[in-house]
Design an enzyme around this catalytic site. Structure first.
Site, PDB file in Angstrom:
ATOM      1  N   ARG A  76     -41.628  -2.119  34.273  1.00 10.25           N
ATOM      2  CA  ARG A  76     -41.987  -1.156  35.310  1.00 10.25           C
ATOM      3  C   ARG A  76     -40.748  -0.372  35.733  1.00 10.25           C
ATOM      4  O   ARG A  76     -39.637  -0.891  35.700  1.00 10.25           O
ATOM      5  CB  ARG A  76     -42.567  -1.871  36.543  1.00 10.25           C
ATOM      6  CG  ARG A  76     -43.945  -2.463  36.346  1.00 10.25           C
ATOM      7  CD  ARG A  76     -44.470  -2.989  37.686  1.00 10.25           C
ATOM      8  NE  ARG A  76     -45.859  -3.420  37.615  1.00 10.25           N
ATOM      9  CZ  ARG A  76     -46.236  -4.660  37.351  1.00 10.25           C
ATOM     10  NH1 ARG A  76     -45.311  -5.579  37.126  1.00 10.25           N
ATOM     11  NH2 ARG A  76     -47.509  -4.983  37.305  1.00 10.25           N
ATOM     12  N   HIS A 424     -42.536  39.349  62.469  1.00 11.89           N
ATOM     13  CA  HIS A 424     -43.257  39.331  63.747  1.00 11.89           C
ATOM     14  C   HIS A 424     -44.410  38.342  63.726  1.00 11.89           C
ATOM     15  O   HIS A 424     -44.568  37.503  64.629  1.00 11.89           O
ATOM     16  CB  HIS A 424     -43.779  40.747  64.063  1.00 11.89           C
ATOM     17  CG  HIS A 424     -44.548  40.844  65.330  1.00 11.89           C
ATOM     18  ND1 HIS A 424     -45.921  40.668  65.386  1.00 11.89           N
ATOM     19  CD2 HIS A 424     -44.152  41.064  66.611  1.00 11.89           C
ATOM     20  CE1 HIS A 424     -46.331  40.794  66.629  1.00 11.89           C
ATOM     21  NE2 HIS A 424     -45.276  41.046  67.400  1.00 11.89           N
ATOM     22  N   ARG A 531     -39.481  36.418  75.976  1.00 10.11           N
ATOM     23  CA  ARG A 531     -39.403  37.806  75.506  1.00 10.11           C
ATOM     24  C   ARG A 531     -40.338  38.664  76.353  1.00 10.11           C
ATOM     25  O   ARG A 531     -41.552  38.623  76.156  1.00 10.11           O
ATOM     26  CB  ARG A 531     -39.784  37.870  74.032  1.00 10.11           C
ATOM     27  CG  ARG A 531     -38.773  37.204  73.104  1.00 10.11           C
ATOM     28  CD  ARG A 531     -39.338  36.938  71.728  1.00 10.11           C
ATOM     29  NE  ARG A 531     -40.253  35.809  71.783  1.00 10.11           N
ATOM     30  CZ  ARG A 531     -40.290  34.818  70.890  1.00 10.11           C
ATOM     31  NH1 ARG A 531     -39.446  34.818  69.893  1.00 10.11           N
ATOM     32  NH2 ARG A 531     -41.152  33.834  71.001  1.00 10.11           N
ATOM     33  N   THR A 736     -30.163  33.783  66.481  1.00  7.83           N
ATOM     34  CA  THR A 736     -29.822  33.666  65.053  1.00  7.83           C
ATOM     35  C   THR A 736     -30.739  34.471  64.142  1.00  7.83           C
ATOM     36  O   THR A 736     -30.387  34.700  62.984  1.00  7.83           O
ATOM     37  CB  THR A 736     -29.841  32.182  64.619  1.00  7.83           C
ATOM     38  OG1 THR A 736     -31.085  31.598  65.000  1.00  7.83           O
ATOM     39  CG2 THR A 736     -28.702  31.424  65.277  1.00  7.83           C
ATOM     40  N   ASN A 737     -31.901  34.925  64.635  1.00  8.74           N
ATOM     41  CA  ASN A 737     -32.752  35.776  63.782  1.00  8.74           C
ATOM     42  C   ASN A 737     -32.029  37.086  63.469  1.00  8.74           C
ATOM     43  O   ASN A 737     -31.800  37.446  62.310  1.00  8.74           O
ATOM     44  CB  ASN A 737     -34.077  36.083  64.475  1.00  8.74           C
ATOM     45  CG  ASN A 737     -34.925  34.853  64.687  1.00  8.74           C
ATOM     46  OD1 ASN A 737     -34.578  33.769  64.240  1.00  8.74           O
ATOM     47  ND2 ASN A 737     -36.037  35.013  65.370  1.00  8.74           N
ATOM     48  N   ASP A 738     -31.664  37.837  64.529  1.00  7.91           N
ATOM     49  CA  ASP A 738     -30.985  39.113  64.316  1.00  7.91           C
ATOM     50  C   ASP A 738     -29.558  38.922  63.815  1.00  7.91           C
ATOM     51  O   ASP A 738     -29.058  39.731  63.033  1.00  7.91           O
ATOM     52  CB  ASP A 738     -30.977  39.927  65.616  1.00  7.91           C
ATOM     53  CG  ASP A 738     -32.203  40.835  65.726  1.00  7.91           C
ATOM     54  OD1 ASP A 738     -32.997  40.859  64.767  1.00  7.91           O
ATOM     55  OD2 ASP A 738     -32.362  41.503  66.762  1.00  7.91           O
ATOM     56  N   CYS A 800     -31.211  30.444  70.287  1.00  5.61           N
ATOM     57  CA  CYS A 800     -32.618  30.653  70.658  1.00  5.61           C
ATOM     58  C   CYS A 800     -33.391  31.356  69.557  1.00  5.61           C
ATOM     59  O   CYS A 800     -34.498  31.822  69.772  1.00  5.61           O
ATOM     60  CB  CYS A 800     -32.715  31.445  71.964  1.00  5.61           C
ATOM     61  SG  CYS A 800     -31.931  33.064  71.897  1.00  5.61           S
TER      62      CYS A 800
END
Length: 845
Positions: A76, A424, A531, A736-738, A800
């Protein structure tokens, strides 16, 4: 051989480890240490198996010599992680014509022929690599079936079936080693998270037949239900069988406990059943895990062939970990470590039932987890109409915009043709717990004809029913069988333990009272990002907002904004009351103004009528506001500086709501965040205006309050100049997105079109919008944090962006000394568990 590190007899003291011989070998040693009836076993190390694959064999004759003369063997796989798989087991090695004759005398011709036939066919398929179809024509059983199998083997290979035990074992070992090293096997296990150089061990074990005279058979047993995690003896047993035959759905399989549906092991062999339960309970207590026991009964005597971790659903994983901790078998900290943070996602949302049949019609990016079924609609208005009829619907868009917010709230799921993990639709979907698949570019969207076409040519029109699986990134035809969310007391207790262990704060991104209530229910430490622009898209407010955009002067704008003020104040008052005693960080208005204006002619005509203006004036104003690159245009703090009336109104609404909410509860300390800052002077200008509004509201309301003002660091320059900006702030929150978007020069809405190609070709290790880029973007975060803290030691640091809910990103932020992370409300439990596990790992070193 007991102390040979590569071909090791499994004893209580043999040098066997999970990292060198694999999990199965190590588990068998633990069972031996418990004095359980485990057949004699030899473990081959990763190193030995790798050498076998390269053509360098160990002393196979010495391995055979470890077993009683005439014993049959099975081999096995033993990988480091059982989820990585491995080649299938081969049973009855060592049987040949002479041994067959002996077995005919002891167990009868029928069972002996069954053993020999099984090995011949298994050897032909797995070792000689012959087509399994060659045995389809063989009929009957016993000696006749055996003879036909041997003839078929010899005809295909043009050689006699091997009779020497060592020769058979050598061929099996070589075949299994090479199967593991094969390209397809390597890619398959890498997809399951295995490293490219993952090793395979093999265990050679003496066969206990499970076939013969008296009560013989094989099966598996576990003490919990794999789906629920509740205590329940489950498994199957089949007389006259080997290995895991009982689980293959054979009609002859028996239940374990008494069952009105059929015969059971408990009734057939009660002594063996009680022995099995005792062994399983001992394994659970001493191995400190819920184990699945593979066993054989030979003439009424129980033998334990193997033990493995019980396969479990997400809800079962949580319940099992909590139960083991409650009984003192493991600590609470270990219980926390045993639950993967991402598995919590499946508990928070409805999911497609794992057993459901999937008719997949398209793929995209799994942007927001959960699954939902509904009728296709192509506009936010249609989604709202469907909701008013209590009719589940799926909102299908090319891509969503802020105007679609109400439609998204009304829909049960969202599907878009374009977009990435931080588009979005993805961000809003995760925020409100709405299943979402974006970037489904392999489907054809026709918004004029209101159809979507699958790659196989099937066309689905408005009103047709589909299922969106936001966890898998799949679109299914029709209504799939669902599994409901499971937020029970056990889940809550695990979260309570996580709260005690974690040492970094977890806040939620929440834009509405409903979002805030979700965050509160998940025990978030406050709101890290509210937002405010989403509040302006309500129908009653959108028209007023458009009036403000068309106002000719600052005074006219203030007059229009006076009508929005009480609406904003009410929004903030609700948020503050829901989050009473917790911080609420409100981002001032961020998007460019053109997003609030209609792009189509019909909408522009309606706006001209509503504002009592000529259509030409409306189109001229819209043209004037149009930007080539609005993401880098007049938005964020730039609007606050050039159109200061908006920020003035918002600041007043925040402060008046602070006074209202503090009257009947804990004092509220709002946090006001300035978006898209890139220069110190921007902060100074906005701060001066906000301070003036605060002083005015204090005087008018004859009430005192405090507030904190900070900056959203989302431009590379703000991170680099944090030392200049920090002295004017109470906090720096990294968006951190932008920041990722600007650092890479990538559009987060469009990158999904090619990101999978980039990841597959090794340009990026991961989608940087999904997993924080700790090298590039991370260096900016570290520089900003170091320079900000050097200029103002007590400043609060956080992130954020959507990375806040990602366990790897939380690890980076914790190591960098950030105070908290903020993420979508439905990702808060995942983030809390990840934070707890990081703290535990740090404590234990």
């Amino acid at each position: 051989m007991e102390n040979n590190p590569d071909t090791t007899l499994v004893t209580q003291t043999a040098p066997i480890a999970n990292e060198t011989h694999g999990g199965r070998a190590k588990c068998l040693q633990r069972l031996v240490r418990l004095d359980l009836p485990v057949p004699r076993t030899v473990a081959l190390s990763f190193k030995a198996v790798h050498k076998i694959g390269a053509g360098h064999l160990p002393d196979v004759q010495a391995v055979v010599a470890q077993f009683p003369k005439g014993a049959l063997m099975c081999v096995r796989p033993s990988s480091e992680d059982p989820d990585w798989g491995g080649p299938g087991a081969v049973l009855n090695i060592g049987i040949n014509d002479a041994r067959f004759a002996e077995l005919c005398e002891t167990m009868g011709e029928g069972p002996a022929a069954s053993l020999y036939t099984r090995f011949v066919q298994s050897y032909a398929v797995n070792v000689a690599r012959l087509d399994p179809d060659m045995f389809d024509e063989i009929e009957g059983e016993g000696r006749e079936a055996l003879a036909e199998s041997l003839r078929a083997y010899e005809a295909e290979t043009e050689e006699a079936f091997p009779q020497d035990t060592a020769t058979q074992l050598t061929a099996v070992l070589r075949s299994m080693a090479r199967a593991w090293e094969g390209t397809s096997a390597r890619l398959l296990r890498q997809a399951k998270g295995a490293p490219a150089d993952a090793g395979l061990g093999l265990v050679v074990q003496e066969m206990v037949f499970g076939i013969g005279s008296g009560q013989c058979g094989s099966g598996v047993l576990q003490l919990v239900d794999s789906d629920t995690g509740l205590p329940q003896i489950t498994g199957r047993y089949m007389c006259q069988s080997q290995g895991r035959d009982a689980l293959h759905g054979d009609a002859g399989a028996m239940y374990l406990t008494r069952d009105p549906r059929g015969a059971s092991l408990e009734e057939a062999v009660p002594e063996a059943f009680e022995t099995l339960k005792t062994h399983a309970a001992l394994m659970r207590a001493r191995l400190r895990a819920e184990m699945q026991v593979e066993f054989v009964i030979d003439e009424g005597k129980v033998h334990i062939l193997d033990g493995m971790r019980v396969p479990r659903s997400s809800r079962a994983a949580v319940r099992i970990a909590v139960a083991l901790a409650d009984e003192g078998i493991i600590s609470r900290e270990e219980a926390l470590m045993r639950v993967q943070p991402r598995t919590l996602t499946e508990l928070l949302h409805r999911q497609v039932d794992p057993s459901a049949k999937r008719d997949v019609i398209g793929h995209g990016i799994a942007a927001s987890p959960g699954a939902a079924t509904g009728k296709i609609v192509f506009s936010a208005t249609e989604a709202q109409a469907a909701a008013s009829r209590s009719e589940p619907c799926i909102l299908v868009r090319r891509e969503t915009s802020p105007e679609d917010i109400r439609g998204m709230h009304a829909a049960h799921a969202v599907l878009t043709e374009r977009g990435g993990i931080t588009s979005h639709a993805a961000v809003i979907g995760r925020g409100i717990g709405l299943p979402c698949v974006v970037g489904a570019s392999n489907m054809t969207f026709n918004l004029v004809k209101k159809t979507i076409t699958a790659p196989d040519g099937r066309v689905f029109a408005a009103g047709d029913e589909i299922t969106v699986d936001g966890s898998a990134g799949e679109i299914l035809a029709g209504a799939a069988k669902m599994q409901e969310a499971a937020l029970d007391e056990t889940f809550q207790r695990l979260m309570d333990w996580a709260e005690e262990a974690a040492d970094i704060g977890i806040r939620a991104n929440a834009d509405t009272p409903a979002d805030a209530q979700t965050a509160r229910n998940f025990d978030a430490h406050g709101i890290g990002l509210c937002r405010t622009e989403h509040m302006f898209f309500e129908p009653g407010r959108l028209t007023v907002m458009r009036e403000m955009i068309f106002a000719e002067s600052g005074e006219d704008r203030r007059a229009v904004l006076e009508r929005l003020l009480p609406m904003q104040r009410d929004d903030f008052t609700q948020l503050f009351r829901i989050m009473q005693g917790q911080p609420v960080c409100i981002r001032l208005f961020d998007p460019p103004l053109h997003e609030f204006l209609p792009a189509d002619k019909a909408g522009q005509r309606e706006l001209a009528e509503a504002l009592d203006l000529p259509l030409s004036d409306v189109t001229r104003r819209i043209d004037a506001l149009t930007e080539y690159n609005p993401m880098l245009g007049l938005r964020g703090v730039r609007l606050g500086v050039t159109v200061p009336e908006i920020y003035e109104m918002q600041a007043r609404a925040i402060f008046e709501a602070t006074i209202d909410a503090s009257r009947d509860g804990d004092p509220v300390v709002p946090e006001i965040m300035i978006p898209l800052v890139s220069a110190r002077r921007e902060v100074e200008l906005v701060k001066t205006a906000v301070d003036a509004i605060a002083a005015a509201v204090r005087n008018e309301g004859e009430a005192d309050f405090t507030y904190r003002l900070g900056v959203m660091v989302e431009t590379p320059r703000a991170a680099l100049r944090a030392g200049e900006i920090a002295p004017h702030c109470s906090f720096l929150s990294f968006g951190t997105n932008d920041l990722t978007q600007m650092t890479y020069g990538l559009s987060r809405d469009d990158a999904g079109r090619f990101m999978s190609d980039y990841v597959q070709q090794g340009v990026f290790p991961e989608d940087p919008f999904h997993v924080l880029d700790v090298d590039g973007v991370g260096e900016l975060l570290q520089l900003g944090a170091e320079r900000g803290r050097a200029a103002q030691p007590g400043i609060t640091l956080s992130i954020c962006g959507e990375h806040g809910g990602n366990p790897e990103s939380i690890a980076f932020c914790r190591a960098a000394g950030f105070d908290y992370v903020s993420c979508s409300p439905f990702r808060v439990p995942v983030a809390r568990l990840a934070a707890a596990q990081l703290a535990i790992l740090h404590k234990i070193g």
